[in-house]
Write a protein that holds these residues in place. Structure first.
Motif, PDB file in Angstrom:
ATOM      1  N   VAL A 105       0.855  -1.186   0.000  1.00  0.00           N
ATOM      2  CA  VAL A 105       0.000   0.000   0.000  1.00  0.00           C
ATOM      3  C   VAL A 105       0.892   1.238   0.000  1.00  0.00           C
ATOM      4  CG1 VAL A 105      -1.759   1.315   1.255  1.00  0.00           C
ATOM      5  CG2 VAL A 105      -1.836  -1.205   1.241  1.00  0.00           C
ATOM      6  N   ALA A 106       0.761   2.057  -1.025  1.00  0.00           N
ATOM      7  CA  ALA A 106       1.556   3.284  -1.126  1.00  0.00           C
ATOM      8  C   ALA A 106       0.976   4.341  -0.184  1.00  0.00           C
ATOM      9  CB  ALA A 106       1.552   3.791  -2.564  1.00  0.00           C
TER      10      ALA A 106
ATOM     11  N   ARG B 147      -0.003   7.650   1.042  1.00  0.00           N
ATOM     12  CA  ARG B 147      -0.326   8.935   0.404  1.00  0.00           C
ATOM     13  C   ARG B 147       0.009   8.917  -1.091  1.00  0.00           C
ATOM     14  NH1 ARG B 147       2.773  12.590   4.979  1.00  0.00           N
ATOM     15  NH2 ARG B 147       2.274  11.195   6.714  1.00  0.00           N
ATOM     16  N   GLY B 148      -0.035   7.732  -1.687  1.00  0.00           N
ATOM     17  CA  GLY B 148       0.360   7.572  -3.079  1.00  0.00           C
ATOM     18  C   GLY B 148       1.846   7.330  -3.204  1.00  0.00           C
ATOM     19  N   ALA B 149       2.286   7.085  -4.431  1.00  0.00           N
ATOM     20  CA  ALA B 149       3.720   6.859  -4.692  1.00  0.00           C
ATOM     21  C   ALA B 149       4.359   8.204  -5.026  1.00  0.00           C
ATOM     22  CB  ALA B 149       3.898   5.859  -5.825  1.00  0.00           C
ATOM     23  N   TRP B 150       4.787   8.929  -3.993  1.00  0.00           N
ATOM     24  CA  TRP B 150       5.266  10.307  -4.163  1.00  0.00           C
ATOM     25  C   TRP B 150       6.763  10.466  -3.928  1.00  0.00           C
ATOM     26  CZ3 TRP B 150       7.585  12.164   0.216  1.00  0.00           C
ATOM     27  CH2 TRP B 150       7.300  11.480   1.416  1.00  0.00           C
ATOM     28  N   LYS B 151       7.327   9.635  -3.072  1.00  0.00           N
ATOM     29  CA  LYS B 151       8.687   9.898  -2.599  1.00  0.00           C
ATOM     30  C   LYS B 151       9.712   9.845  -3.727  1.00  0.00           C
ATOM     31  CE  LYS B 151      11.898   8.749   1.112  1.00  0.00           C
ATOM     32  NZ  LYS B 151      12.146   7.899   2.310  1.00  0.00           N
TER      33      LYS B 151
ATOM     34  N   GLU C 279      -3.046   4.659  -0.298  1.00  0.00           N
ATOM     35  CA  GLU C 279      -3.670   5.305   0.855  1.00  0.00           C
ATOM     36  C   GLU C 279      -3.734   6.813   0.646  1.00  0.00           C
ATOM     37  OE1 GLU C 279      -3.371   7.379   4.829  1.00  0.00           O
ATOM     38  OE2 GLU C 279      -1.938   7.327   3.169  1.00  0.00           O
ATOM     39  N   PHE C 280      -4.780   7.455   1.172  1.00  0.00           N
ATOM     40  CA  PHE C 280      -4.918   8.905   1.093  1.00  0.00           C
ATOM     41  C   PHE C 280      -5.792   9.384   2.245  1.00  0.00           C
ATOM     42  CE2 PHE C 280      -8.331   6.927  -1.087  1.00  0.00           C
ATOM     43  CZ  PHE C 280      -9.441   7.750  -1.005  1.00  0.00           C
TER      44      PHE C 280
ATOM     45  N   ASP D  42       6.188   4.399   2.522  1.00  0.00           N
ATOM     46  CA  ASP D  42       6.602   5.517   1.672  1.00  0.00           C
ATOM     47  C   ASP D  42       7.539   5.050   0.566  1.00  0.00           C
ATOM     48  OD1 ASP D  42       5.264   7.484   3.218  1.00  0.00           O
ATOM     49  OD2 ASP D  42       6.911   7.496   4.662  1.00  0.00           O
ATOM     50  N   GLU D  43       7.938   3.774   0.635  1.00  0.00           N
ATOM     51  CA  GLU D  43       8.883   3.202  -0.335  1.00  0.00           C
ATOM     52  C   GLU D  43       8.245   2.018  -1.057  1.00  0.00           C
ATOM     53  OE1 GLU D  43      11.752   4.436  -1.039  1.00  0.00           O
ATOM     54  OE2 GLU D  43      12.492   5.557   0.685  1.00  0.00           O
ATOM     55  N   PRO D  44       7.150   2.257  -1.788  1.00  0.00           N
ATOM     56  CA  PRO D  44       6.474   1.123  -2.432  1.00  0.00           C
ATOM     57  C   PRO D  44       7.341   0.410  -3.467  1.00  0.00           C
ATOM     58  CG  PRO D  44       5.593   3.212  -3.236  1.00  0.00           C
ATOM     59  CD  PRO D  44       6.464   3.532  -2.055  1.00  0.00           C
ATOM     60  N   GLU D  45       8.257   1.133  -4.088  1.00  0.00           N
ATOM     61  CA  GLU D  45       9.138   0.485  -5.069  1.00  0.00           C
ATOM     62  C   GLU D  45       9.995  -0.579  -4.391  1.00  0.00           C
ATOM     63  OE1 GLU D  45       8.254   4.669  -6.504  1.00  0.00           O
ATOM     64  OE2 GLU D  45       8.912   3.772  -4.616  1.00  0.00           O
TER      65      GLU D  45
END
Length: 339
Positions: free
Chosen positions: A113-114, A116-120, A144-145, A328-331
């Motif tokens: 689960v990313a 707040r999205g995949a932003w980092k 997630e948001f 925060d590190e979905p990758e």
């Protein structure tokens, strides 16, 4: 695909208003792929499992309803890889009817689960349309948001209770959505996220309903659930909150909603007793209780852990049986689950 809306008589509206529930709902809205006659979901009224349900409208001609109130594909019908993504149906029992969107189930199941999205590691801001699109692009199971109510009662996205120098619950929505984010985005409405999510069937929305500083937590829950019913996007939705009353409100509106509690102060047995689907606790809470995975399995509640950014921790929790990892590190997490 457009849906035809039914008008309900006042008495039926009153009946449907119990706990804010719709007159009909289901326990599942996704269609298995490649399985003839596959079950989609059992149909319910606010009083319990429904009987005598009729399929009032089915433009695809693929579905049927059993005598026990189960919506399923017809015996010889199945969805292949080239099948459409969405299907509209209207169900009816007595004077009550409700329309739904059913979704071909190609959702990712990789536990990532990313947050707040995949932003980092990408171009977008946290809680932006861009960060959601990137979560979809890299293949996350969920994105997630965080959602608050504006002063005038519109659900919008922000992690904190203030954004762009404005306090969200004290600011009209027109001022909030004018705030610019990175990559050409503006502060999005929850409605914007719904529309974006429904363009695909790979990544689910993990809606965090924020505790209200103005006592409007349950209003936030009802408003968001009303939008979900309007757009018929139940198939895409998971729910989380630090406010236990919000969790219980969502479960009262939709007893089959997948709701997880964030605060860390409820046992799996307590969650099960209140009809809460799972917990979503910080990794520090998890590390203090080595029996929590065993208790979760015993009580059939799901385990999500936040916010796990270290690959070694990710491996530990996955090996222990975590159902989801919020990160925060979905990758990094996706690379790990591939191995």
């Amino acid at each position: 695909m457009r849906l035809r809306y039914r008008i309900m008589i006042p008495a039926l509206l009153a009946a449907a208003a119990v706990n804010g529930q719709a007159p009909l709902h289901m326990d599942n809205y996704t269609i298995p792929v490649g399985k003839s006659g596959a079950k989609v979901g059992t149909i319910y009224t606010p009083q319990g499992a429904a009987k005598g349900v009729q399929l009032a409208e089915d433009t695809s001609g693929l579905f049927t309803v059993s005598k026990k109130g189960v919506l399923q594909l017809k015996k010889k019908a199945s969805l292949g890889a080239d099948a459409a993504m969405q299907y509209a149906v209207t169900l009816k029992t007595g004077d009550a009817s409700e329309s739904f969107i059913l979704v071909k189930d190609e959702f990712n199941r990789n536990k990532v689960v990313a947050h707040r999205g995949a932003w980092k590691n990408n171009a977008g801001s946290q809680n932006s349309i861009t960060s959601f699109r990137d979560a979809v692009r890299i293949g996350c199971e969920g994105s997630e948001f965080d959602v608050w109510l504006s002063k005038d009662g519109v659900p919008m996205l922000s992690h904190d209770g203030h954004i762009g120098g404005k306090t969200i619950e004290e600011t009209p929505i027109a001022e909030l959505t004018a705030i610019e984010l990175k990559n050409g985005d503006h502060v999005p409405l929850f409605e914007d996220y719904i529309k974006e999510a429904m363009k695909q069937n790979k990544t689910r929305l993990v809606l965090e309903l924020k505790p209200s500083k103005t006592g409007r937590g349950e209003q936030l829950a009802q408003t968001c659930m009303d939008l979900i019913r309007k757009y018929k996007c139940e198939a895409w939705m998971l729910y989380i909150s630090f406010d236990y009353n919000i969790c219980k409100k969502v479960a009262a509106i939709d007893p089959h909603a997948k709701v997880a509690y964030l605060n860390g102060d409820k046992t799996p047995a307590e969650l099960k007793a209140d009809g809460i689907w799972g917990f979503d606790y910080n990794w520090k809470v998890i590390d203090k209780d080595p029996n929590i995975f065993k208790e979760a399995r015993k009580n059939k509640v799901t385990v999500n852990i936040w916010t796990v950014n270290d690959p070694a921790q990710m491996s530990t929790y996955l090996n222990a049986g975590a159902d989801f990892l919020t990160t925060d590190e979905p990758e990094k997490a996706l690379e790990l689950v591939k191995k």
